[in-house]
Write an enzyme that holds these catalytic residues in place. Structure first.
Site, PDB file in Angstrom:
ATOM      1  CB  CYS A 276     -21.892  13.174   5.275  1.00 18.51           C
ATOM      2  SG  CYS A 276     -20.327  13.111   4.202  1.00 18.51           S
ATOM      3  CG  HIS A 334     -20.826  17.554   5.443  1.00 18.71           C
ATOM      4  ND1 HIS A 334     -21.074  16.323   5.793  1.00 18.71           N
ATOM      5  CD2 HIS A 334     -21.783  18.310   5.369  1.00 18.71           C
ATOM      6  CE1 HIS A 334     -22.254  16.647   6.466  1.00 18.71           C
ATOM      7  NE2 HIS A 334     -22.831  17.633   6.439  1.00 18.71           N
ATOM      8  CG  ASP A 357     -26.228  18.170   6.117  1.00 19.86           C
ATOM      9  OD1 ASP A 357     -26.430  16.772   6.020  1.00 19.86           O
ATOM     10  OD2 ASP A 357     -25.290  18.553   6.514  1.00 19.86           O
ATOM     11  CG  ASN A 397     -18.393  31.880   3.410  1.00 19.32           C
ATOM     12  OD1 ASN A 397     -17.657  32.224   2.672  1.00 19.32           O
ATOM     13  ND2 ASN A 397     -19.639  31.648   3.258  1.00 19.32           N
ATOM     14  CG  ASP A 399     -11.998  33.582   9.128  1.00 22.21           C
ATOM     15  OD1 ASP A 399     -12.317  33.543   7.699  1.00 22.21           O
ATOM     16  OD2 ASP A 399     -11.589  34.504   9.723  1.00 22.21           O
TER      17      ASP A 399
END
Length: 697
Positions: A276, A334, A357, A397, A399
């Site tokens: 990456c 990342h 990206d 974001n 969970d």
């Protein structure tokens, strides 16, 4: 009188490129920025130029597109189309006659390599001339350009600066590594233009592609796809297997030029290999070269949500071993880029930084690319906005749900809403090589929902639910009925030292508890689940009423040295505490990197480094290992060294090596000298860097 006769045309490459702030960019053509005039000199013989009798026409050609531009003797340039104005007519008895013409490109011109033609019409003849080529780039100095950036300091940082820092590791132990973007190296700009030309969009419909190249949104999308090779003749092939025998270990790259040169020299075959941060750094080079302000960004604890449900599930054994189950994952870090541009395609004010990206993770409209996703849209949770906002939103974001299982049965679960996107950062603008925390640009400071912990007693039975503050029970702290648990590193681990950590157990109840403690350490690559356990400990303990017990553990250097000195290898450390009577369990875990020792670079007469003058530096390194190490010392410096310096070394245990380096700076301004020691049998790279301010003579 003699007929007017063209002698030569001077494109004034040096003067124009200084004015356009493209000086230093290496190209076979004149390099210009759109929305800004450039001047050319027309030398001719014969009678004086008469605007009533003589006409000049430029033809601006970009592939199948062309525009004819008459030269006017007065008036104002057009903001929407090419225009040319005759500035002055200067008779020179020694050099014949000269005309100075200013050509104006619209700020919405397409990025590309143009051919410039001139037609001279007199009463006696019509003659056409090919004057040469010029490369036209975006212009963040031009207010009408959609990449305009207000601050001169930021333009210098995100366009002109050719080195930076990439951040890796873990949120609690951020590791920085230098990278040379190399946009001024020989031929790099031409290679970047070739990358646009070879894109599937250009190959399918060159005319449409060139028309669309007026938009940085379009360009960013094309480059995001072309930096990886999944769908096209892209630059880099990804590899996360740990096996790189038929290519280059991604950790050994130190700059973009070697990668782009290799891609060009092999007739645009993909370069093996990238991960990456390599994909992102190469994209930063290309975007800066094209004139689009760009920075490299790291997201720590980055979620890869394959099923778009905003929940990442991780599975552990009852002894704390993380299990390779499920497609979703949380990468320890990342790396992507942000580019600065206007977003006229979006309703509302979403101008500014946009996530792009190039790492091939998921497809976007059928191709492996991502963005541009407006950072402000991510912050505002506007997941309907193009492009790929939901994917980026999940990366910062989602969970995290941790599950303890045995024989397919769930023993305990915990949900953490804080760990994903724990830190988002980039290099701070300016000469100091420091980190800038930009987490608040992606995430609101709203109160977090408490996580839920559920422990299922072995043998069926009922379930109990406990609530605690956000983050407990999942990362570093946890609770089960009446028992609090925390896990804490004593200090940031460094290669050559033992790893010391503390497990603290608090009994909040008025009765004693018999507990079973399991501690487990596993090797972990940054982008997927751990491999085997390399250290573990387990024991039973009794804790009295309202008592706190602190247990210190140490993992010796010998336990991890053969596995854990690779640059991008991390440790997953987990503790499971089981209440023997109720058989309830709680899991706490910590993932961390072990800092590698650094090389040291010292510059002789550091305060007086002068362009085109020989300078001296010294690279030093002390071997912290109890065995000799061998490897290649490589020193690079864009604008400082014409060619990389490479030498083979063997360094005995505790020995300090010193190697002198000579360099001759060829560009003024801030530059970076970067040394790396690629160890042969440990598959790791040790690094050091030093920034140098080169002064004019």
């Amino acid at each position: 009188m003699d007929e007017l006769k063209l002698r030569n045309v001077h494109l004034q490459q040096v003067q124009n490129q200084i004015r356009h702030k493209t000086d230093g960019l290496s190209s076979s053509t004149l390099v210009l920025r759109r929305g800004q005039p450039f001047t050319i000199l027309i030398n001719y013989d014969g009678r004086p130029f008469d605007p009533l009798k003589d006409k000049l026409f430029f033809r601006i050609v970009l592939g199948p597109l062309s525009e004819e531009v008459p030269v006017s003797v007065s008036g104002q340039p057009s903001p929407s189309q090419w225009s040319a104005i005759l500035e002055r007519r200067v008779p020179d008895p020694n050099a014949g006659r000269t005309l100075t013409v200013s050509l104006y490109s619209p700020a919405s011109s397409s990025v590309g390599v143009y051919t410039l033609h001139l037609r001279v019409e007199t009463r006696g003849s019509i003659k056409s001339h090919v004057l040469g080529q010029f490369t036209l780039l975006c212009n963040p100095w031009c207010q009408a350009d959609s990449v305009f950036l207000q601050s001169e300091d930021l333009r210098n940082e995100y366009i002109r600066n050719d080195f930076g820092l990439l951040f890796k590791g873990s949120p609690g132990n951020v590791a920085s590594r230098p990278w040379s973007f190399d946009q001024y190296e020989k031929g790099i700009l031409d290679i970047c233009m070739k990358l646009l030309q070879l894109s599937p969009q250009s190959q399918a419909d060159a005319r449409k592609d060139l028309l669309n190249r007026n938009s940085p949104v379009y360009i960013g999308r094309v480059i995001s796809a072309m930096v990886n090779c999944q769908d096209d003749k892209g630059v880099l092939m990804g590899n996360w297997s740990g096996k790189y025998n038929d290519g280059v270990n991604p950790s050994t790259w130190s700059g973009s030029a070697d990668i782009l040169w290799k891609w060009s020299e092999t007739q645009f075959s993909p370069v093996r290999y990238g991960q990456c941060w390599v994909f992102a750094a190469v994209m930063c080079t290309v975007m800066r070269a094209l004139g689009i302000p760009t920075r490299v960004v790291t997201n720590f604890n980055s979620a890869h949500d394959t099923n778009a449900n905003m929940v990442i599930e991780e599975y552990y054994s009852e002894k704390g071993e993380k299990l390779p189950i499920g497609r979703d994952s949380v990468w320890n870090f990342h790396v992507w880029v942000e580019s600065w541009m206007k977003r006229p395609d979006l309703d509302g004010d979403y101008d500014g930084w946009q996530v792009l990206d190039p790492t091939p993770q998921e497809t976007s409209a059928g191709m492996y690319r991502c963005g541009p996703a407006a950072v402000k849209a991510v912050y505002e949770q506007k997941v309907s906005a193009p492009y790929d906002v939901p994917f980026v939103y999940a990366e910062v974001n989602a969970d995290l749900r941790r599950i303890i299982i045995r024989d397919g049965k769930i023993l305990a679960t915990s949900v953490d809403k804080d760990i994903v996107g724990a830190l988002i950062c980039t290099k701070r603008p300016g000469p100091a090589m420091l980190m800038l925390d930009i987490t608040s640009e992606y995430k609101t400071e709203m109160d977090k929902m408490p996580f839920m912990f559920r422990s299922d007693a072995r043998g069926g039975g009922g379930t109990t639910e406990r609530f605690a503050r956000s983050g407990e029970g999942a990362n570093g702290r946890g609770v089960l009925q009446g028992i609090g648990v925390s896990l804490q590193l004593v200090k940031a681990p460094v290669v050559g030292e033992n790893i010391s950590f503390i497990v603290k157990i608090i009994n909040n109840m008025a009765i004693p508890k018999l507990l079973r403690k399991y501690v487990n350490a596993q090797n972990k690559e940054y982008n997927h689940n751990p491999t085997g356990t390399f250290w573990e400990a387990h024991d039973d303990l009794t804790i009295g009423p309202n008592e706190t017990v602190t247990v210190k553990h140490e993992i010796s250097f010998n336990n991890y040295m053969l596995n854990e000195v690779r640059e991008d290898c991390l440790v997953n450390l987990a503790v499971v505490i089981e209440d023997v009577k109720s058989q309830e369990r709680v899991l706490v875990s910590e993932e961390f990197n072990i800092s590698s020792p650094a090389l040291n670079i010292q510059i002789q007469n550091e305060s007086s480094v002068i362009i085109n003058t020989q300078q001296f530096a010294t690279v030093t390194f002390t071997n912290p290992f109890n065995v000799a190490v061998s490897g290649d010392l490589i020193v690079v410096g864009s604008g400082l060294l014409e060619e990389k310096v490479q030498m083979r070394l063997t360094i005995q245990p505790r020995e300090t090596m010193r190697r002198p380096i000579r360099f001759i700076p060829r560009m003024t301004g801030a530059k970076m000298l970067h040394a790396s020691l690629v160890l042969t049998y440990r598959s790791t790279v040790l690094r050091g860097f030093k920034t140098v301010t080169v002064q004019a003579a």
